[in-house]
Design an enzyme around this catalytic site. Structure first.
Site, PDB file in Angstrom:
ATOM      1  N   SER A 138      -2.558   3.763   5.805  1.00 20.92           N
ATOM      2  CA  SER A 138      -2.184   2.840   4.735  1.00 20.92           C
ATOM      3  C   SER A 138      -0.766   2.353   4.952  1.00 20.92           C
ATOM      4  CB  SER A 138      -2.284   3.535   3.381  1.00 20.92           C
ATOM      5  OG  SER A 138      -1.759   2.731   2.350  1.00 20.92           O
ATOM      6  N   TYR A 151      -0.837  10.599  -2.481  1.00 24.05           N
ATOM      7  CA  TYR A 151      -1.483   9.763  -1.467  1.00 24.05           C
ATOM      8  C   TYR A 151      -0.505   9.376  -0.359  1.00 24.05           C
ATOM      9  CZ  TYR A 151      -4.078   5.761   0.455  1.00 24.05           C
ATOM     10  OH  TYR A 151      -4.715   4.880   1.284  1.00 24.05           O
TER      11      TYR A 151
END
Length: 320
Positions: A138, A151
């Site tokens: 990401s 995350y």
């Protein structure tokens, strides 16, 4: 094509979209996720592509379970050609509202789940000296944001290095329209939302498929991901101050949410979730950055030609 592909997190979201992309291109797919009912629905959805589909309920935080899944694929389908790590879990909350158990669980699924997948794949690929592994990363691995420390930390931990003929490609994502924003544990009192621009899950699915068969060290999906990664390299302090002001509001909608709802962190959320979330009206289907990754030699050639032409024009003007 006849390739055998294993996909974690295949029950919904990007994993499910990736499974569809591989299946429609003729690959046999093994689907790993926690919810057996959701996996069976996904398997039935892919059956019309006339490929073999195997649904294996698996919690990727359990290394032994991942090993068993890999062994089952090898026995029932044959040698694994591609392994795709997509599974993730998170909590939308500032750090002071997180428990140690929540941080540990998010890390076990999002980071260690990828480690377990890589290890299981290499156990079979390394002796054969061939295979392809795709790990979904990401932009938030490079540029952390408020409310997503679990995350961001897990994605930041994904690193690879080896010298065998097994490729490892990292696909770094922008904001994507998946069910994550409805089922992730959320302590904010308002439903979470991705920060625009938002992309449909089929966009990263195509990047994952491309990376599996045309390995790159990294593929950046979406101009927003490119901007976040490059801007953080150039102006990290400025981004820190900007996100301190805008990081909360941009990730929260105006729809109330139960801050005590369990979410899918420790167990699956029941429901007929698919690849898409609730942002279809806002999400994009296209992405020019994937084009540049697919045709990188041509892109670099054009860029070099443009720089050379500019240099020649500058030199000519100076002579005049």
């Amino acid at each position: 094509m006849g390739k055998i592909v294993v996909i974690t997190g295949a029950g919904a979201g990007i994993g499910r979209a990736a499974a569809t992309e591989f299946a429609r291109n003729g690959c046999d797919v093994a689907l790993l996720s926690r919810d057996p009912a959701r996996l069976e629905r996904a398997a039935a959805e892919h059956a019309h592509f006339n490929v073999r589909v195997l649904a294996i309920p698996t919690d990727v935080s359990d290394s032994a379970a991942v090993d068993r899944a890999a062994a089952r694929v090898e026995v029932e389908f044959g040698p694994i050609d591609v392994w795709v790590n997509v599974a993730m879990a998170t909590v939308f909350a500032p750090v002071h509202l997180l428990s140690a158990e929540e941080v540990r669980r998010g890390t076990e699924v999002t980071y260690l789940g990828q480690v377990h997948g890589v290890m299981a794949a290499l156990r079979y690929m390394r002796p054969r000296n061939r295979g392809s592994i795709v790990c979904v990363g990401s932009a938030l691995a490079y540029r952390s944001v408020p409310l997503q420390s679990v995350y961001c930390g897990a994605k930041f931990a994904i690193l690879f290095h080896d010298h065998i003929k097994v490729s490892i490609t990292e696909v770094d994502l922008p904001a994507v329209n998946t069910p994550q924003f409805d089922w992730a544990r959320n302590k904010m009192g308002w439903k979470a939302q991705p920060v625009p621009p938002i992309y449909q899950p089929e966009v990263p699915a195509r990047a994952i498929y491309f990376g599996a068969f045309h390995p790159r060290r990294q593929i950046w999906v979406g101009f927003s991901a490119v901007k976040a990664i490059l801007a953080n390299r150039l102006f990290p302090g400025l981004l820190d101050r900007y996100l301190a002001n805008a990081g909360y509001s941009s990730q929260l909608s105006k729809i109330p949410a139960d801050r005590h709802a369990p979410g899918n962190l420790f167990s699956p959320v029941i429901g007929d979730f698919g690849a898409h979330g609730r942002f279809d009206n806002e999400a994009r289907d296209g992405n020019w950055e994937i084009f540049t990754s697919r045709h990188r030699n041509a892109v670099w050639a054009v860029a070099f030609a443009a720089v050379l032409a500019a240099a020649c024009m500058t030199a000519k003007r100076r002579r005049v």
